[in-house]
Design an enzyme around this catalytic site. Structure first.
Site, PDB file in Angstrom:
ATOM      1  N   ARG A 178       0.804  -1.228   0.000  1.00  0.00           N
ATOM      2  CA  ARG A 178       0.000   0.000   0.000  1.00  0.00           C
ATOM      3  C   ARG A 178       0.833   1.273   0.000  1.00  0.00           C
ATOM      4  O   ARG A 178       0.274   2.362   0.070  1.00  0.00           O
ATOM      5  CB  ARG A 178      -0.972  -0.026   1.172  1.00  0.00           C
ATOM      6  CG  ARG A 178      -1.846  -1.248   1.109  1.00  0.00           C
ATOM      7  CD  ARG A 178      -3.171  -1.167   1.766  1.00  0.00           C
ATOM      8  NE  ARG A 178      -3.869  -2.388   1.436  1.00  0.00           N
ATOM      9  CZ  ARG A 178      -3.767  -3.525   2.133  1.00  0.00           C
ATOM     10  NH1 ARG A 178      -3.040  -3.577   3.220  1.00  0.00           N
ATOM     11  NH2 ARG A 178      -4.386  -4.598   1.745  1.00  0.00           N
ATOM     12  N   SER A 226       2.018  -5.514   4.380  1.00  0.00           N
ATOM     13  CA  SER A 226       1.381  -4.835   3.253  1.00  0.00           C
ATOM     14  C   SER A 226       1.190  -3.349   3.498  1.00  0.00           C
ATOM     15  O   SER A 226       0.911  -2.592   2.570  1.00  0.00           O
ATOM     16  CB  SER A 226       0.014  -5.479   2.941  1.00  0.00           C
ATOM     17  OG  SER A 226      -0.783  -5.525   4.118  1.00  0.00           O
ATOM     18  N   GLY A 248      -1.903 -10.522   8.762  1.00  0.00           N
ATOM     19  CA  GLY A 248      -1.983 -11.969   8.956  1.00  0.00           C
ATOM     20  C   GLY A 248      -3.102 -12.393   9.880  1.00  0.00           C
ATOM     21  O   GLY A 248      -3.080 -13.525  10.391  1.00  0.00           O
ATOM     22  N   GLY A 249      -4.076 -11.533  10.098  1.00  0.00           N
ATOM     23  CA  GLY A 249      -5.175 -11.857  10.995  1.00  0.00           C
ATOM     24  C   GLY A 249      -5.951 -13.086  10.571  1.00  0.00           C
ATOM     25  O   GLY A 249      -6.470 -13.827  11.412  1.00  0.00           O
ATOM     26  N   GLU A 250      -6.038 -13.322   9.260  1.00  0.00           N
ATOM     27  CA  GLU A 250      -6.796 -14.482   8.778  1.00  0.00           C
ATOM     28  C   GLU A 250      -6.060 -15.790   9.073  1.00  0.00           C
ATOM     29  O   GLU A 250      -6.603 -16.878   8.860  1.00  0.00           O
ATOM     30  CB  GLU A 250      -7.051 -14.367   7.268  1.00  0.00           C
ATOM     31  CG  GLU A 250      -7.547 -13.015   6.799  1.00  0.00           C
ATOM     32  CD  GLU A 250      -8.764 -12.517   7.536  1.00  0.00           C
ATOM     33  OE1 GLU A 250      -9.577 -13.342   7.973  1.00  0.00           O
ATOM     34  OE2 GLU A 250      -8.903 -11.294   7.696  1.00  0.00           O
ATOM     35  N   ASP A 306     -16.367 -10.482  10.687  1.00  0.00           N
ATOM     36  CA  ASP A 306     -15.123 -10.062  10.021  1.00  0.00           C
ATOM     37  C   ASP A 306     -15.087  -8.551   9.811  1.00  0.00           C
ATOM     38  O   ASP A 306     -14.638  -8.073   8.768  1.00  0.00           O
ATOM     39  CB  ASP A 306     -14.965 -10.801   8.679  1.00  0.00           C
ATOM     40  CG  ASP A 306     -13.568 -10.660   8.104  1.00  0.00           C
ATOM     41  OD1 ASP A 306     -12.674 -10.169   8.817  1.00  0.00           O
ATOM     42  OD2 ASP A 306     -13.371 -11.014   6.924  1.00  0.00           O
ATOM     43  N   ASP A 313     -13.185  -5.944  10.557  1.00  0.00           N
ATOM     44  CA  ASP A 313     -11.957  -5.212  10.922  1.00  0.00           C
ATOM     45  C   ASP A 313     -12.246  -3.716  11.055  1.00  0.00           C
ATOM     46  O   ASP A 313     -13.079  -3.179  10.340  1.00  0.00           O
ATOM     47  CB  ASP A 313     -10.903  -5.268   9.817  1.00  0.00           C
ATOM     48  CG  ASP A 313     -10.586  -6.624   9.291  1.00  0.00           C
ATOM     49  OD1 ASP A 313      -9.408  -6.956   9.296  1.00  0.00           O
ATOM     50  OD2 ASP A 313     -11.502  -7.317   8.834  1.00  0.00           O
TER      51      ASP A 313
END
Lengths: 154, 562
Positions: free
Chosen positions: B143, B187, B203-205, B316, B318
């Site tokens: 990003r 990212s 990396g939360g997933e 989900d 966030d």
């Protein structure tokens, strides 16, 4: 019929998927041999890759390195056609042109762990099988690990 | 064998190109200069343009009256190099930076460029060779970069924070800051504050325990780490099961750049969803500091206050998206946040007190938040194997792409997504690097739309909206020329009247927008730049356009020189 891991090479051969212009026009990707790099006293990990005649494959197709770091690859083209290799490297990919019956080197730096692909970017070499992997083993430094107990892995 | 032809040694790929190899030296960007970034609108010095995240420029050469004459000045094609990592590579999600006539921008697949912003010529390039098989939930994307102290900083896919020489692009230092075997990745665009570089985890997933880190800008040595999921005994740990392992895989990652108040010396970091995303049965409690804005002391890394938007998240939602800082007419220091859950929050940024909350999307079925902030869940996946449909879907009413605030109109321009999803709970055991969702999820393929909503944050009133067939999945920027620039998923880059929402201009870029446009000026000419390239996590935010045109181009527009 389903192939198991143990007889995969035999099944690929029987199906005509491991060579040029048999069942398919080119080799199925990633069906070559596995090799291992050797780490020198200078910390550089070295390996040799060849392009055999009429196979359009890097041999070994997978090279396993013990950890990330500096690499020295020797690349030999034993084929009767010209190829090349565009290789991953921190900073910029590196390219080497490999005319018939030639030999060169590539000095690379790759962070571990994980797998990095490379290929011959001339003609449609990649589509016919001239792709391969550099696989870096090892772990990240302790300073980069999460503050938590060890977790289960697959 | 001695009869082989000598093929020599492999050379850098860029040596076989017209890349110049060096950028002009620019004036040093330091803390003082970034604090005053609004006073030099010719540059775009930091991720949001300014620390407050307003994405507002005082440049006014391009106006409501002349914007119809805007034309491409140049196009930079990122292209692919070697064995790129797949279709999801085609998402150019960065914010370009411009410093004294040099543009610095990162692309997918570990690429960074210095570009001449007048011509689009490539000055130097760097490519970080991250492993092809890094665990990534949402594409092979980056990003943006931070520029300062003579360096360009980037966080790589395999969680290395690297510093490049701003003039040559050569690597100065490289710090490994995450465990790829544990599913960690990078990212976010780093942020320079004082003599430090701040960057957050992704990396939360994959059940990573989220964190924000600060590093010495000169050496890369870590100064502090702030975990956004507390260990047992730490403040907030009472919101996690006290006899379980849930906190160890808790999520709350910081994958979007924080905003910053230099007077309060607080970083405002949005945190990601708890892990697993949809199965709350393994993590009873509110699960702090997931789905929150946390105010972090920039000197110590300690959390001063927090506000959690979706306690015990089951959808989900966030809250990584930006926190825009602005002041009320009475001088009260405020913070605006448009959350995935469809509600818009205004907080007092000195203490986290709720000032106002109101919905900014049309369809909210997951639950309800009252005017005093009380959260009441209504629809959620709580039975194994039973599908549940809810709005907004897991990409939220607004995802990570950024809104902007124009102090002249007093309006905040929100890129809104109206798309729902169905989640079916499927419990699974945690294993490092394996997706840890706790459900099967299908985002709606149709029945979606989007709009840009112009909202007065002081009243909650929507002043206008610009409607579109598709959800808005890109950031916008607003200017003193009275304009809002917004990219659409179907490829149009549009200029809207900041006061009325009337569309004044558009250009079809040939690929959808999922990035952040900027505006800048060189030699007295104002430009608007926008990266395009449709990809990344399309299946999560707009699967109805999974087959749309993809590309990796950076467009730069200006008025004709005559």
């Amino acid at each position: 019929m389903t192939a198991t891991a143990d007889d995969r090479a035999q099944e690929l051969h029987a199906a005509g998927l491991d060579g040029q212009n048999r069942t398919t026009l080119g080799r199925m990707l990633g069906t070559g041999n596995v090799g291992y790099a050797e780490e020198g006293e200078d910390g550089v990990m070295r390996a040799t890759v060849r392009i055999p005649e009429d196979q359009l494959i890097f041999d070994p197709s997978i090279i396993v390195f013990p950890h990330g770091g500096d690499i020295e690859l020797t690349l030999i083209n034993d084929d009767k056609n010209t190829h090349c290799a565009l290789l991953p490297h921190n900073g910029d990919p590196k390219i080497i042109w490999l005319v018939n019956h030639s030999k060169g080197t590539a000095r690379l730096n790759l962070d571990g762990p994980g797998a990095y692909w490379y290929g011959s970017t001339t003609g449609n070499d990649e589509g016919r099988g001239l792709t391969a992997a550099l696989v870096m083993g090892g772990e990240v430094p302790d300073s980069a690990k999460l503050d938590r107990p060890a977790q289960p892995r697959p | 064998m001695t009869d082989y032809v000598d093929a020599g040694e492999a050379v850098a790929h860029r040596t076989l190109s017209n890349v110049k190899g060096e950028a002009p030296a620019t004036r040093n960007v330091d803390y003082e200069r970034i604090q005053g970034a609004r006073s030099e609108p010719e540059n775009w010095l930091t991720y949001y343009g300014t620390y407050d995240g307003q994405r507002y420029s005082t440049l006014n050469q391009i106006t409501k009256d002349n914007v119809r004459r805007l034309t491409p000045a140049w196009v930079f094609q990122a292209g692919s190099t070697g064995m790129h990592s797949g279709a999801s590579t085609y998402s150019f999600e960065a914010t370009p930076l411009v410093v004294d006539g040099v543009m610095y921008v990162s692309g997918p697949d570990g690429k960074v460029w210095a570009i001449d912003p007048k011509t689009g010529d490539e000055l130097w390039r760097y490519k970080h060779a991250s492993p092809f098989d890094t665990s990534l939930c949402c594409g092979n994307v980056n990003r943006g970069v931070a520029v300062g102290h003579g360096k360009v900083y980037m966080y790589t896919l395999n969680a290395h924070l690297i510093a490049l020489d701003a003039t040559t692009g050569e690597k100065v230092w490289d710090t490994t800051n995450g465990d790829v075997r544990a599913g960690e990745s990078g990212s976010a665009a780093p942020l320079i504050v004082k003599d430090m570089v701040v960057v957050g985890s992704a990396g939360g997933e994959f059940g990573v325990r989220g964190h924000l880190d600060a590093f010495d800008a000169q050496t890369g040595e870590r100064r502090w780490r702030c975990y956004t999921v507390p260990k047992p005994g730490e403040p907030g740990s009472e919101t996690w099961p006290d006899d379980g392992e849930a906190w160890q895989r808790g999520g709350a990652n910081c994958w979007i750049t924080p905003t910053y108040d230099p007077d309060l010396e607080l970083l405002y970091q949005g945190t990601g969803n708890p892990a697993p995303d949809f199965d709350g049965g393994v993590r009873p409690g509110d699960n702090l500091y997931t789905d929150s804005t946390v105010a972090i002391d920039v000197n110590t890394g300690e959390i001063r206050w927090h506000y959690q938007f979706t306690p015990h998240d089951l959808w989900d939602y966030d809250s990584t998206m930006e926190n825009v800082l602005f002041d009320a007419p009475d001088g009260r220091k405020l913070l605006a946040h448009a959350d995935k859950n469809g509600y818009f929050f205004v907080l007092d940024r000195s203490n986290g007190e709720l000032v106002r909350v109101f919905p900014f999307v049309d369809r909210i079925t997951w639950g309800e938040i009252s005017a005093d902030g009380k959260v009441t869940p209504k629809i959620y996946p709580d039975e194994e194997g039973v599908p549940v449909h809810f709005w907004p879907g897991p990409a939220g009413g607004k995802e990570w792409t950024h809104m902007s605030y124009n102090p002249e109109t007093g309006l905040i321009y929100i890129p809104v997504q109206e798309v729902g999803a169905t989640a079916t709970r499927r419990r699974r055991e945690f294993k490092e690097s394996i997706p840890y969702w706790g459900a099967g999820v299908a985002v709606d393929l149709d029945d979606h739309y989007g709009f840009v909503s112009a909202v007065d944050p002081l009243t909650g009133e929507e002043k206008w909206r610009w409607n579109h067939e598709y959800p808005m999945c890109a950031s916008n920027v607003t200017t003193a020329g009275g304009l809002v620039f917004q990219g659409t998923p179907s490829g149009e880059f549009v200029a809207l009247d900041a006061s009325t929402g009337e569309k004044l201009w558009q250009f079809q870029c040939g690929s959808g927008h999922h990035s952040s446009p900027i505006t800048f000026e060189v030699d007295g000419r104002q430009y608007v730049a926008v990266p395009t390239g449709w990809g990344g996590w399309v299946e999560g935010f707009l699967p109805g356009l999974l087959g749309a045109s993809a590309g990796d181009a950076l467009f730069c527009f200006a008025l004709p020189e005559d």
